[in-house]
Design a protein around this motif. Structure first.
Motif, PDB file in Angstrom:
ATOM      1  N   TRP A  94       0.846  -1.193   0.000  1.00  0.00           N
ATOM      2  CA  TRP A  94       0.000   0.000   0.000  1.00  0.00           C
ATOM      3  C   TRP A  94       0.877   1.236   0.000  1.00  0.00           C
ATOM      4  O   TRP A  94       1.798   1.349   0.814  1.00  0.00           O
ATOM      5  CB  TRP A  94      -0.922   0.018   1.227  1.00  0.00           C
ATOM      6  CG  TRP A  94      -2.089  -0.905   1.049  1.00  0.00           C
ATOM      7  CD1 TRP A  94      -2.189  -2.183   1.493  1.00  0.00           C
ATOM      8  CD2 TRP A  94      -3.295  -0.621   0.331  1.00  0.00           C
ATOM      9  NE1 TRP A  94      -3.394  -2.721   1.089  1.00  0.00           N
ATOM     10  CE2 TRP A  94      -4.093  -1.788   0.381  1.00  0.00           C
ATOM     11  CE3 TRP A  94      -3.783   0.504  -0.343  1.00  0.00           C
ATOM     12  CZ2 TRP A  94      -5.350  -1.862  -0.217  1.00  0.00           C
ATOM     13  CZ3 TRP A  94      -5.027   0.431  -0.929  1.00  0.00           C
ATOM     14  CH2 TRP A  94      -5.799  -0.741  -0.874  1.00  0.00           C
ATOM     15  N   ALA A  95       0.608   2.145  -0.914  1.00  0.00           N
ATOM     16  CA  ALA A  95       1.310   3.419  -0.957  1.00  0.00           C
ATOM     17  C   ALA A  95       0.602   4.397  -0.011  1.00  0.00           C
ATOM     18  O   ALA A  95      -0.393   4.049   0.628  1.00  0.00           O
ATOM     19  CB  ALA A  95       1.321   3.960  -2.391  1.00  0.00           C
ATOM     20  N   ASP A  96       1.096   5.596   0.040  1.00  0.00           N
ATOM     21  CA  ASP A  96       0.479   6.637   0.860  1.00  0.00           C
ATOM     22  C   ASP A  96      -0.959   6.864   0.382  1.00  0.00           C
ATOM     23  O   ASP A  96      -1.232   6.836  -0.819  1.00  0.00           O
ATOM     24  CB  ASP A  96       1.310   7.915   0.695  1.00  0.00           C
ATOM     25  CG  ASP A  96       0.806   9.049   1.558  1.00  0.00           C
ATOM     26  OD1 ASP A  96      -0.015   8.796   2.458  1.00  0.00           O
ATOM     27  OD2 ASP A  96       1.233  10.193   1.318  1.00  0.00           O
ATOM     28  N   ASP A  97      -1.886   7.083   1.306  1.00  0.00           N
ATOM     29  CA  ASP A  97      -3.305   7.284   0.956  1.00  0.00           C
ATOM     30  C   ASP A  97      -3.590   8.677   0.401  1.00  0.00           C
ATOM     31  O   ASP A  97      -4.731   8.974   0.043  1.00  0.00           O
ATOM     32  CB  ASP A  97      -4.201   7.046   2.178  1.00  0.00           C
ATOM     33  CG  ASP A  97      -4.749   5.617   2.220  1.00  0.00           C
ATOM     34  OD1 ASP A  97      -4.237   4.769   1.465  1.00  0.00           O
ATOM     35  OD2 ASP A  97      -5.682   5.366   3.006  1.00  0.00           O
ATOM     36  N   GLU A  98      -2.604   9.543   0.346  1.00  0.00           N
ATOM     37  CA  GLU A  98      -2.846  10.887  -0.184  1.00  0.00           C
ATOM     38  C   GLU A  98      -2.482  10.937  -1.658  1.00  0.00           C
ATOM     39  O   GLU A  98      -1.426  10.436  -2.037  1.00  0.00           O
ATOM     40  CB  GLU A  98      -2.017  11.925   0.592  1.00  0.00           C
ATOM     41  CG  GLU A  98      -2.451  12.076   2.043  1.00  0.00           C
ATOM     42  CD  GLU A  98      -3.897  12.536   2.180  1.00  0.00           C
ATOM     43  OE1 GLU A  98      -4.353  13.314   1.318  1.00  0.00           O
ATOM     44  OE2 GLU A  98      -4.568  12.113   3.126  1.00  0.00           O
ATOM     45  N   HIS A 100      -5.474   9.923  -2.466  1.00  0.00           N
ATOM     46  CA  HIS A 100      -6.487   8.869  -2.379  1.00  0.00           C
ATOM     47  C   HIS A 100      -5.730   7.545  -2.240  1.00  0.00           C
ATOM     48  O   HIS A 100      -4.530   7.484  -2.520  1.00  0.00           O
ATOM     49  CB  HIS A 100      -7.400   8.858  -3.619  1.00  0.00           C
ATOM     50  CG  HIS A 100      -6.659   8.810  -4.910  1.00  0.00           C
ATOM     51  ND1 HIS A 100      -6.023   7.674  -5.369  1.00  0.00           N
ATOM     52  CD2 HIS A 100      -6.402   9.773  -5.834  1.00  0.00           C
ATOM     53  CE1 HIS A 100      -5.424   7.936  -6.523  1.00  0.00           C
ATOM     54  NE2 HIS A 100      -5.633   9.200  -6.831  1.00  0.00           N
ATOM     55  N   PRO A 101      -6.396   6.468  -1.783  1.00  0.00           N
ATOM     56  CA  PRO A 101      -5.687   5.191  -1.635  1.00  0.00           C
ATOM     57  C   PRO A 101      -5.052   4.718  -2.944  1.00  0.00           C
ATOM     58  O   PRO A 101      -5.651   4.842  -4.011  1.00  0.00           O
ATOM     59  CB  PRO A 101      -6.796   4.227  -1.179  1.00  0.00           C
ATOM     60  CG  PRO A 101      -7.792   5.106  -0.505  1.00  0.00           C
ATOM     61  CD  PRO A 101      -7.776   6.394  -1.298  1.00  0.00           C
ATOM     62  N   ARG A 102      -3.833   4.168  -2.816  1.00  0.00           N
ATOM     63  CA  ARG A 102      -3.105   3.635  -3.970  1.00  0.00           C
ATOM     64  C   ARG A 102      -2.311   2.416  -3.505  1.00  0.00           C
ATOM     65  O   ARG A 102      -1.929   2.339  -2.337  1.00  0.00           O
ATOM     66  CB  ARG A 102      -2.131   4.681  -4.530  1.00  0.00           C
ATOM     67  CG  ARG A 102      -2.806   5.922  -5.093  1.00  0.00           C
ATOM     68  CD  ARG A 102      -1.810   7.032  -5.438  1.00  0.00           C
ATOM     69  NE  ARG A 102      -1.050   7.424  -4.265  1.00  0.00           N
ATOM     70  CZ  ARG A 102       0.281   7.521  -4.233  1.00  0.00           C
ATOM     71  NH1 ARG A 102       1.002   7.262  -5.299  1.00  0.00           N
ATOM     72  NH2 ARG A 102       0.905   7.878  -3.122  1.00  0.00           N
ATOM     73  N   ALA A 103      -2.061   1.505  -4.420  1.00  0.00           N
ATOM     74  CA  ALA A 103      -1.278   0.320  -4.067  1.00  0.00           C
ATOM     75  C   ALA A 103      -0.513  -0.194  -5.269  1.00  0.00           C
ATOM     76  O   ALA A 103      -0.944  -0.019  -6.408  1.00  0.00           O
ATOM     77  CB  ALA A 103      -2.186  -0.779  -3.522  1.00  0.00           C
ATOM     78  N   GLU A 104       0.626  -0.817  -4.978  1.00  0.00           N
ATOM     79  CA  GLU A 104       1.363  -1.539  -6.006  1.00  0.00           C
ATOM     80  C   GLU A 104       0.795  -2.958  -6.034  1.00  0.00           C
ATOM     81  O   GLU A 104       0.607  -3.581  -4.983  1.00  0.00           O
ATOM     82  CB  GLU A 104       2.858  -1.541  -5.690  1.00  0.00           C
ATOM     83  CG  GLU A 104       3.458  -0.143  -5.818  1.00  0.00           C
ATOM     84  CD  GLU A 104       4.908  -0.087  -5.392  1.00  0.00           C
ATOM     85  OE1 GLU A 104       5.479  -1.141  -5.050  1.00  0.00           O
ATOM     86  OE2 GLU A 104       5.462   1.024  -5.392  1.00  0.00           O
ATOM     87  N   THR A 105       0.510  -3.446  -7.230  1.00  0.00           N
ATOM     88  CA  THR A 105      -0.201  -4.731  -7.364  1.00  0.00           C
ATOM     89  C   THR A 105       0.479  -5.650  -8.369  1.00  0.00           C
ATOM     90  O   THR A 105       1.287  -5.205  -9.189  1.00  0.00           O
ATOM     91  CB  THR A 105      -1.651  -4.488  -7.833  1.00  0.00           C
ATOM     92  OG1 THR A 105      -1.632  -3.892  -9.139  1.00  0.00           O
ATOM     93  CG2 THR A 105      -2.408  -3.576  -6.871  1.00  0.00           C
ATOM     94  N   SER A 106       0.140  -6.932  -8.283  1.00  0.00           N
ATOM     95  CA  SER A 106       0.584  -7.931  -9.265  1.00  0.00           C
ATOM     96  C   SER A 106      -0.645  -8.659  -9.783  1.00  0.00           C
ATOM     97  O   SER A 106      -1.588  -8.903  -9.012  1.00  0.00           O
ATOM     98  CB  SER A 106       1.513  -8.962  -8.619  1.00  0.00           C
ATOM     99  OG  SER A 106       2.669  -8.340  -8.119  1.00  0.00           O
ATOM    100  N   PRO A 107      -0.666  -9.033 -11.073  1.00  0.00           N
ATOM    101  CA  PRO A 107      -1.831  -9.749 -11.600  1.00  0.00           C
ATOM    102  C   PRO A 107      -1.964 -11.139 -10.985  1.00  0.00           C
ATOM    103  O   PRO A 107      -0.963 -11.785 -10.677  1.00  0.00           O
ATOM    104  CB  PRO A 107      -1.561  -9.829 -13.104  1.00  0.00           C
ATOM    105  CG  PRO A 107      -0.114  -9.536 -13.282  1.00  0.00           C
ATOM    106  CD  PRO A 107       0.351  -8.772 -12.095  1.00  0.00           C
TER     107      PRO A 107
END
Length: 197
Positions: A94-98, A100-107
């Motif tokens: 999970w990245a910083d929520d500012e 808005h929420p953001r995340a690094e993901t894998s398929p």
């Protein structure tokens, strides 16, 4: 790696299913505004497992579904958006929520169809539709499913009258047969609980 915009929700989104949302929180209005600038606007949806999304401090699931933005309309201080689930992903970080929420993901690998599963799918569909007819679900027991078998299996999971934790169990399926088997078991379990209450 760029962080994916995320929309944690109190419900599970499955691939190939629609997601209507009322967006009014400033951070998500910002997120939608940025998505509208993109050629292929997509965001991630994860289930909030504990806590409340508003105000933060929530515990979010690690498997989610990409959502492609298909329509946006506005009225006073609220955006009405419709997105459609596409592929699953796992959250790596999970990245910083500012802002808005953001995340690094894998398929997450897509499920694969095998025609040998057709009888299992027919059984699952009959059970889901039967239990739907006896429940006060927002889905109609005659809801049409896609002609594509994988899309239809996910849509069947979406219309099954199950709680969010059961739905999240289905979202984590690694095989189509496993998804259908669990869908049958969980729907029958929900039916028997309904009879007891």
């Amino acid at each position: 790696m760029t962080a994916l915009p995320m929309f944690p929700l109190g419900s599970v989104l499955f691939p190939y299913t629609p997601l209507p949302l009322r967006v009014f929180e400033p951070r998500y209005l910002t997120m939608v505004g940025r998505l509208l600038d993109e050629e292929d606007p997509q965001f991630g949806v994860v289930l909030i497992q504990r806590g409340h999304e508003v105000g933060g401090g929530d515990q979010r699931s690690t498997i989610g579904t990409m959502a492609r933005l298909v329509s946006v309309s506005a009225d006073a201080e609220v955006l009405h958006i419709v997105a459609v689930g596409t592929a699953r992903f796992s959250v790596d970080h999970w990245a910083d929520d500012e802002p808005h929420p953001r995340a690094e993901t894998s398929p997450v690998p897509a499920l694969v169809w095998n025609d040998a599963l057709a009888p299992l799918r027919t059984e699952a569909e009959a059970i889901v539709r039967r239990v739907l007819a006896r429940s006060d679900s927002p889905w109609d027991p005659d809801t049409e499913l896609s002609e594509d078998p994988i899309a239809a299996v996910w849509q069947l999971a979406a219309i099954a009258p199950l709680g969010e934790y059961d739905r999240y169990t289905l979202l984590q399926s690694t095989t189509t047969g496993g998804l259908l088997g669990q869908l049958i078991d969980l729907t029958l379990e929900a039916e028997s609980l309904g009879k007891e209450s």
